[in-house]
Design a protein around this motif. Structure first.
Motif, PDB file in Angstrom:
ATOM      1  N   SER A  78       0.811  -1.214   0.000  1.00 47.09           N
ATOM      2  CA  SER A  78       0.000   0.000   0.000  1.00 47.09           C
ATOM      3  C   SER A  78       0.848   1.270   0.000  1.00 47.09           C
ATOM      4  N   LEU A  79       2.112   1.170   0.311  1.00 51.40           N
ATOM      5  CA  LEU A  79       3.046   2.290   0.223  1.00 51.40           C
ATOM      6  C   LEU A  79       3.791   2.121  -1.093  1.00 51.40           C
ATOM      7  N   GLU A  80       3.710   3.092  -1.978  1.00 57.72           N
ATOM      8  CA  GLU A  80       4.274   2.915  -3.313  1.00 57.72           C
ATOM      9  C   GLU A  80       5.311   3.978  -3.650  1.00 57.72           C
ATOM     10  N   PRO A  81       6.485   3.906  -3.060  1.00 57.68           N
ATOM     11  CA  PRO A  81       7.539   4.851  -3.434  1.00 57.68           C
ATOM     12  C   PRO A  81       8.099   4.509  -4.819  1.00 57.68           C
ATOM     13  N   THR A  82       8.661   5.505  -5.464  1.00 59.28           N
ATOM     14  CA  THR A  82       9.373   5.257  -6.717  1.00 59.28           C
ATOM     15  C   THR A  82      10.644   4.459  -6.424  1.00 59.28           C
ATOM     16  N   HIS A  83      11.301   4.820  -5.333  1.00 61.04           N
ATOM     17  CA  HIS A  83      12.519   4.124  -4.886  1.00 61.04           C
ATOM     18  C   HIS A  83      12.503   4.086  -3.361  1.00 61.04           C
ATOM     19  N   HIS A  84      12.894   2.966  -2.798  1.00 59.91           N
ATOM     20  CA  HIS A  84      13.015   2.829  -1.349  1.00 59.91           C
ATOM     21  C   HIS A  84      14.111   1.817  -1.057  1.00 59.91           C
ATOM     22  N   HIS A  85      15.066   2.230  -0.277  1.00 61.75           N
ATOM     23  CA  HIS A  85      16.105   1.322   0.199  1.00 61.75           C
ATOM     24  C   HIS A  85      16.403   1.695   1.644  1.00 61.75           C
ATOM     25  N   ALA A  86      16.460   0.693   2.510  1.00 62.95           N
ATOM     26  CA  ALA A  86      16.723   0.955   3.923  1.00 62.95           C
ATOM     27  C   ALA A  86      17.678  -0.089   4.476  1.00 62.95           C
ATOM     28  N   SER A  87      18.345   0.291   5.541  1.00 62.99           N
ATOM     29  CA  SER A  87      19.202  -0.663   6.249  1.00 62.99           C
ATOM     30  C   SER A  87      19.121  -0.394   7.735  1.00 62.99           C
ATOM     31  N   MET A  88      19.295  -1.470   8.489  1.00 62.24           N
ATOM     32  CA  MET A  88      19.412  -1.410   9.938  1.00 62.24           C
ATOM     33  C   MET A  88      20.731  -2.073  10.276  1.00 62.24           C
ATOM     34  N   GLN A  89      21.521  -1.412  11.115  1.00 58.00           N
ATOM     35  CA  GLN A  89      22.810  -1.967  11.487  1.00 58.00           C
ATOM     36  C   GLN A  89      23.019  -1.783  12.981  1.00 58.00           C
ATOM     37  N   ILE A  90      23.620  -2.783  13.599  1.00 56.26           N
ATOM     38  CA  ILE A  90      23.904  -2.768  15.028  1.00 56.26           C
ATOM     39  C   ILE A  90      25.410  -2.615  15.214  1.00 56.26           C
ATOM     40  N   LEU A  91      25.809  -1.540  15.892  1.00 56.69           N
ATOM     41  CA  LEU A  91      27.225  -1.239  16.113  1.00 56.69           C
ATOM     42  C   LEU A  91      27.546  -1.294  17.598  1.00 56.69           C
ATOM     43  N   ASP A  92      28.805  -1.580  17.916  1.00 55.67           N
ATOM     44  CA  ASP A  92      29.267  -1.531  19.295  1.00 55.67           C
ATOM     45  C   ASP A  92      29.223  -0.080  19.769  1.00 55.67           C
ATOM     46  N   ASP A  93      28.779   0.132  20.994  1.00 56.05           N
ATOM     47  CA  ASP A  93      28.860   1.467  21.586  1.00 56.05           C
ATOM     48  C   ASP A  93      29.771   1.392  22.810  1.00 56.05           C
ATOM     49  N   THR A  94      29.322   0.654  23.797  1.00 54.13           N
ATOM     50  CA  THR A  94      30.167   0.342  24.948  1.00 54.13           C
ATOM     51  C   THR A  94      30.055  -1.155  25.154  1.00 54.13           C
ATOM     52  N   GLU A  95      30.665  -1.659  26.169  1.00 54.58           N
ATOM     53  CA  GLU A  95      30.682  -3.114  26.395  1.00 54.58           C
ATOM     54  C   GLU A  95      29.280  -3.718  26.428  1.00 54.58           C
ATOM     55  N   ASN A  96      28.342  -3.030  27.045  1.00 55.03           N
ATOM     56  CA  ASN A  96      27.011  -3.613  27.226  1.00 55.03           C
ATOM     57  C   ASN A  96      25.907  -2.813  26.535  1.00 55.03           C
TER      58      ASN A  96
END
Length: 140
Positions: A78-96
């Motif tokens: 139902s969402l019709e963009p001409t172009h759509h690209h996404a990413s999710m990334q998990i990076l280290d911040d501190t130990e926990n």
């Protein structure tokens, strides 16, 4: 083209947070329950139903365990963009703690507002869910 870039810190190890993100067919259970009400996987397509009634078909472009990154593109629904690209990334911040990075590129630019609002809502639910579910050191 509009680019939407959001980051949030999550109390949890990158490995545990990535495990929830990586479960790409379980968004409605493990990542954003309530915000996403259903997820189905059909081959390399993920069909996502949002609480607001929006349904999107997302092509899983890349799933990289080493980089802890998933990339996807909206290819229907139902969402019709001409172009759509996404990413999710998990990076280290501190130990926990982990840094959750979500980047979405979309055209037309008029979709920046509605998609930006969905990303903002989604990232809040993701943080609450992952923090609430005890993704802290020593827990899974």
């Amino acid at each position: 083209m509009a680019s939407i870039h959001r980051e949030v810190l999550i109390d949890g190890t990158p490995e545990n947070v990535w495990a929830a993100v990586r479960a790409f067919g379980e968004i409605h259970q493990r990542l954003a329950p309530g915000f996403v009400t259903d997820t189905r996987v059909e081959g390399d397509i993920r069909v996502v139903t949002f609480a607001n009634g929006t349904v999107v078909r997302e092509l899983i472009v890349d799933l990289d365990d080493e980089a802890r990154r998933i990339a996807y593109a909206v290819v229907g629904g139902s969402l019709e963009p001409t172009h759509h690209h996404a990413s999710m990334q998990i990076l280290d911040d501190t130990e926990n703690r982990s840094r959750f990075v979500w980047i979405t590129d979309v055209t037309p630019s008029s979709l920046r507002g509605p998609i930006g609002e969905m990303v903002d809502q989604g990232i809040q639910v993701i943080k609450r869910t992952l923090d609430r579910d005890g993704l802290r050191p020593g827990q899974r």
